[in-house]
Design an enzyme around this catalytic site. Structure first.
Site, PDB file in Angstrom:
ATOM      1  N   GLU A 437       0.825  -1.226   0.000  1.00 18.74           N
ATOM      2  CA  GLU A 437       0.000   0.000   0.000  1.00 18.74           C
ATOM      3  C   GLU A 437       0.849   1.262   0.000  1.00 18.74           C
ATOM      4  O   GLU A 437       0.517   2.251   0.661  1.00 18.74           O
ATOM      5  CB  GLU A 437      -0.936   0.032   1.219  1.00 18.74           C
TER       6      GLU A 437
HETATM    7  C1  LIG Z   1       2.397  -9.634   0.074  1.00 20.28           C
HETATM    8  C2  LIG Z   1       2.190  -8.506  -0.879  1.00 20.28           C
HETATM    9  C3  LIG Z   1       0.909  -8.156  -1.252  1.00 20.28           C
HETATM   10  C4  LIG Z   1       0.702  -7.132  -2.161  1.00 20.28           C
HETATM   11  N1  LIG Z   1      -0.575  -6.860  -2.601  1.00 20.28           N
HETATM   12  C5  LIG Z   1      -0.737  -6.026  -3.654  1.00 20.28           C
HETATM   13  C6  LIG Z   1      -2.011  -5.898  -4.284  1.00 20.28           C
HETATM   14  O1  LIG Z   1      -3.002  -6.494  -3.857  1.00 20.28           O
HETATM   15  N2  LIG Z   1      -2.101  -5.108  -5.381  1.00 20.28           N
HETATM   16  C7  LIG Z   1      -1.037  -4.423  -5.887  1.00 20.28           C
HETATM   17  O2  LIG Z   1      -1.193  -3.736  -6.882  1.00 20.28           O
HETATM   18  N3  LIG Z   1       0.182  -4.525  -5.309  1.00 20.28           N
HETATM   19  C8  LIG Z   1       0.354  -5.307  -4.219  1.00 20.28           C
HETATM   20  N4  LIG Z   1       1.589  -5.439  -3.639  1.00 20.28           N
HETATM   21  C9  LIG Z   1       2.693  -4.671  -4.178  1.00 20.28           C
HETATM   22  C10 LIG Z   1       3.187  -3.589  -3.223  1.00 20.28           C
HETATM   23  O3  LIG Z   1       2.254  -2.551  -3.133  1.00 20.28           O
HETATM   24  C11 LIG Z   1       4.566  -3.144  -3.720  1.00 20.28           C
HETATM   25  O4  LIG Z   1       5.457  -4.207  -3.418  1.00 20.28           O
HETATM   26  C12 LIG Z   1       5.031  -1.855  -3.109  1.00 20.28           C
HETATM   27  O5  LIG Z   1       4.247  -0.783  -3.565  1.00 20.28           O
HETATM   28  C13 LIG Z   1       6.501  -1.566  -3.433  1.00 20.28           C
HETATM   29  O6  LIG Z   1       6.785  -1.718  -4.787  1.00 20.28           O
HETATM   30  P1  LIG Z   1       8.011  -2.645  -5.236  1.00 20.28           P
HETATM   31  O7  LIG Z   1       7.874  -3.946  -4.559  1.00 20.28           O
HETATM   32  O8  LIG Z   1       8.106  -2.624  -6.692  1.00 20.28           O
HETATM   33  O9  LIG Z   1       9.272  -1.928  -4.607  1.00 20.28           O
HETATM   34  P2  LIG Z   1      10.109  -0.762  -5.297  1.00 20.28           P
HETATM   35  O10 LIG Z   1       9.202   0.297  -5.771  1.00 20.28           O
HETATM   36  O11 LIG Z   1      11.080  -1.359  -6.244  1.00 20.28           O
HETATM   37  O12 LIG Z   1      10.883  -0.192  -4.015  1.00 20.28           O
HETATM   38  C14 LIG Z   1      12.079  -0.791  -3.510  1.00 20.28           C
HETATM   39  C15 LIG Z   1      12.595   0.124  -2.400  1.00 20.28           C
HETATM   40  O13 LIG Z   1      12.885   1.438  -2.960  1.00 20.28           O
HETATM   41  C16 LIG Z   1      12.167   2.429  -2.239  1.00 20.28           C
HETATM   42  N5  LIG Z   1      11.734   3.461  -3.169  1.00 20.28           N
HETATM   43  C17 LIG Z   1      11.162   3.316  -4.379  1.00 20.28           C
HETATM   44  N6  LIG Z   1      10.859   4.503  -4.903  1.00 20.28           N
HETATM   45  C18 LIG Z   1      11.226   5.419  -3.998  1.00 20.28           C
HETATM   46  C19 LIG Z   1      11.169   6.838  -3.949  1.00 20.28           C
HETATM   47  N7  LIG Z   1      10.629   7.562  -4.920  1.00 20.28           N
HETATM   48  N8  LIG Z   1      11.677   7.457  -2.858  1.00 20.28           N
HETATM   49  C20 LIG Z   1      12.197   6.754  -1.841  1.00 20.28           C
HETATM   50  N9  LIG Z   1      12.282   5.422  -1.830  1.00 20.28           N
HETATM   51  C21 LIG Z   1      11.797   4.768  -2.891  1.00 20.28           C
HETATM   52  C22 LIG Z   1      10.994   1.709  -1.615  1.00 20.28           C
HETATM   53  O14 LIG Z   1      10.521   2.401  -0.480  1.00 20.28           O
HETATM   54  C23 LIG Z   1      11.578   0.358  -1.286  1.00 20.28           C
HETATM   55  O15 LIG Z   1      12.234   0.397  -0.045  1.00 20.28           O
HETATM   56  C24 LIG Z   1       1.813  -6.423  -2.682  1.00 20.28           C
HETATM   57  C25 LIG Z   1       3.110  -6.758  -2.289  1.00 20.28           C
HETATM   58  C26 LIG Z   1       3.305  -7.793  -1.416  1.00 20.28           C
HETATM   59  C27 LIG Z   1       4.714  -8.175  -1.065  1.00 20.28           C
END
Ligand SMILES: Cc1cc2nc3c(=O)[nH]c(=O)nc-3n(C[C@H](O)[C@H](O)[C@H](O)COP(=O)(O)OP(=O)(O)OC[C@H]3O[C@@H](n4cnc5c(N)ncnc54)[C@H](O)[C@@H]3O)c2cc1C
Length: 597
Positions: A437
């Site tokens: 989220e």
């Molecule tokens: C169990 C689980 C359930 C989920 N359920 C859903 C769902 O139902 N629907 C859905 O759409 N998604 C879902 N997600 C996805 C989840 O919302 C994303 O994993 C999350 O938004 C982070 O995106 P990412 O994993 O690509 O990490 P990334 O965006 O690659 O981030 C990696 C790291 O970089 C940091 N980062 C990235 N951009 C920035 C920035 N601009 N400034 C500072 N730091 C930054 C992040 O904080 C993080 O620490 C789920 C994920 C999991 C693991």
């Protein structure tokens, strides 16, 4: 292992004294929210969560979910629990009666939602996301779509999902690649979505996916994204379920926690294209989805409170059951609960949990006022208040849930590291909360960027003014005078740090990003103290009126403990903010690798 017991007394107290339920019930929209009605709902939800849902928590963790022949197989008891939830009308509490809802306050449904999340967070994610989907469709969908889908979603016969994330688009949704090609009255959706919670299951007859995708001629970036409703089974004009849509679960993720929640890789349109219907206007998808995401962000903050509550109950039970050593002041061996350091940990868990609960319910209460007040200006202020508090609820409550569940493990000693007590499951399950989220980095950036810098600190000032008023009231009480003084020092620091944030961000582009996390934690720590002090003063008033329930004394002691033992953390968060970004930005990529390059 401790059974879960819903903290109905605390929920009721907070609804009444913090999130302003009595004032809400005076507005025509919520006139049904009488104390008797609220009490009956909380008691019954407490029973269902304890007797029906909580017993599925451990078995769900052990069995997990499996993908068999393209269908997600769920753990024992999940379908029956869901059936009871839907038949009980639990999913419809806060929704519009026009679509089968009960028209009750969102803050009330929030306390009920907390129970489902405490009882079984993996299972509870299904109702949580469904309610967000209902909200997004209700606020943005055409009448035709709403009439066709909302009644079954509100009743819980169908569930909802949120399909945002793609392999290349996580925190940055502007680069979403899924496609939507117009065809007659609908669109054909194709693309892959990852990490989709409860993307498939057998608990309900249909699953309504809300999917972000891009039209062929859409501009790059956020403005090119639209939102679509994609049902698992197509729905005929007379509302009957028809053919399976072109949407499949490609695989399931294996996770650190919430093992019993299906986290799916979804394949849309691998064959003819998945039939989807536009929600809202083309190009406005992210704005529409934000109506769902804001709701879900508050709900995830609430999950932080819920898992903290569960971990606290487990730790409290164990601390009373486990005998080890003689505590100071005792002649014989006794429960570890007697040791001062165990009490410190238990009180830290309890005070964080109750502070978070009050903060989350209070933010939801503002959304209720925003919805029900006829005066547009006042309603707008409540909406802005909720918007300001949302990243703090999501970010701070889920960060402290890490500490609370970790303390829960610690109180168990070695047995905390062993799965059979259940303490480890809460710790593992809680770990997702700062990630999904919108990660807590994104929440912190939202708080400093959109919620503070963009409005020149107006919303922050307004909340700090409220804190001042609460402190003035608390300082009239002999018992809380000193605590109010300590809170005043914290508030003064928060004001000066906010002024520094506003001035330095104008000159230094790195400043806000570098300090955002510590700023969010400072504001969370302060807001936690604010809410507990309000609670303590309200409890003292009730006591003065002759109510001798020990809960009221405990509430006051919890507030005093927090101010003494937890609040001082604002000093380190604020001190870090004042040092700014230099020590972070001085570090280059080369420096990060220097030790092993
Ligand atoms: C169990 C689980 C359930 C989920 N359920 C859903 C769902 O139902 N629907 C859905 O759409 N998604 C879902 N997600 C996805 C989840 O919302 C994303 O994993 C999350 O938004 C982070 O995106 P990412 O994993 O690509 O990490 P990334 O965006 O690659 O981030 C990696 C790291 O970089 C940091 N980062 C990235 N951009 C920035 C920035 N601009 N400034 C500072 N730091 C930054 C992040 O904080 C993080 O620490 C789920 C994920 C999991 C693991």
């Amino acid at each position: 292992m401790a059974d879960y017991k819903a903290p109905v007394k605390d929920m009721q107290f907070i609804l009444e004294n913090i999130s302003r339920m009595p004032q809400l019930a005076q507005l025509a929209t919520f006139e049904d929210a009488t104390p008797d009605m609220i009490s009956a709902i909380l008691e019954e939800a407490g029973r269902v969560s304890a007797e029906v849902i909580a017993p599925t928590n451990v078995v769900g963790d052990e069995q997990g979910v499996k993908l068999e022949n393209g269908t997600v197989k769920i753990p024992d008891g999940f379908a029956q629990a869901y059936q009871q939830y839907a038949e009980g009308g639990w999913g419809s509490l806060q929704f519009d009666p026009e679509y089968g809802g009960q028209g009750l306050p969102y803050s009330l449904s929030t306390s009920v939602m907390e129970m489902w999340q405490s009882a079984n967070m993996s299972w509870g994610l299904c109702p949580l996301l469904s309610q967000g989907a209902v909200e997004a469709l209700y606020l943005n969908g055409s009448d035709e779509l709403k009439n066709a889908y909302l009644p079954n979603m509100v009743s819980g016969e169908w569930t909802g999902t949120m399909n945002l994330t793609e392999p290349g688009a996580g925190s940055d949704l502007s680069v979403i690649r899924s496609k939507a090609v117009p065809e007659g009255d609908h669109y054909l959706i194709s693309g892959q979505k990852i990490f989709i919670t409860w993307g498939d299951h057998e608990m309900a007859d249909n699953i309504i996916h809300l999917v972000l995708a891009r039209l062929p001629d859409a501009p790059a970036g956020v403005r090119g994204i639209s939102l679509f409703l994609v049902p698992k089974f197509l729905v005929s004009e007379n509302g009957e379920l028809g053919e399976r849509n072109d949407v499949e679960v490609a695989s399931l993720e294996h996770k650190l926690g919430i093992h019993a929640s299906a986290t799916c890789v979804m394949a849309f349109g691998e064959n003819a294209g998945a039939v989807g219907y536009l929600i809202g206007q083309e190009g406005k998808g992210l704005a529409c989805m934000f109506t769902m995401m804001n709701n879900a962000r508050l709900a995830v903050g609430l999950q932080g409170v819920a898992i903290s509550e569960r971990a606290y109950q487990q730790a409290l039970w164990y601390a009373g059951d486990r005998t080890q050593g003689k505590a100071v002041g005792f002649k014989e061996e006794g429960p570890i609960l007697r040791h001062a350091d165990i009490r410190r940990m238990l009180m830290t868990m309890k005070s964080f949990t109750e502070a978070g609960r009050a903060l989350a319910y209070d933010a939801c209460g503002s959304l209720d006022f925003a919805h029900a007040l006829e005066d547009k200006e006042l309603a707008g202020k409540e909406k802005a208040r909720a918007a300001y508090l949302t990243p703090i609820v999501k970010g701070w409550c889920t960060e402290v849930a890490q500490e609370v569940t970790s303390l829960g493990v610690q109180i168990h000693g070695g047995m905390g590291f062993i799965e059979e007590t259940g303490a480890a499951q809460h710790f593992r399950d809680a770990r997702i909360l700062p990630i999904y989220e919108g990660t807590n980095s994104i929440q912190a950036l939202d708080l400093v960027g959109r919620k503070t810098l963009s409005d020149n600190g107006v919303a922050a000032e307004s909340v700090m003014e409220e804190i001042s008023v609460a402190l003035a009231q608390a300082s009239e009480s002999a018992r809380f005078k000193e605590a109010a003084g300590k809170m005043q020092s914290a508030l003064d620091v928060a004001k000066s740090v906010t002024a520094q944030l506003l001035s330095e961000s104008a000159d230094n582009e790195y400043f806000s990003g570098a300090v955002a996390y510590n700023y969010m934690m400072m504001m969370g720590t302060l807001c936690g103290g604010w809410q507990l002090l309000r609670s303590g003063v309200a409890a003292e008033d009730k006591q003065a009126q002759g109510d001798s329930d020990p809960y009221l004394e405990a509430k006051q002691l919890t507030a005093l403990f927090y101010v003494d033992q937890v609040l001082p953390r604002y000093l380190s968060y604020s001190a870090v903010v004042t040092t700014g970004s230099d020590s972070i930005m001085a570090f280059t990529d080369e420096h990060l690798e220097a030790a092993f390059s």
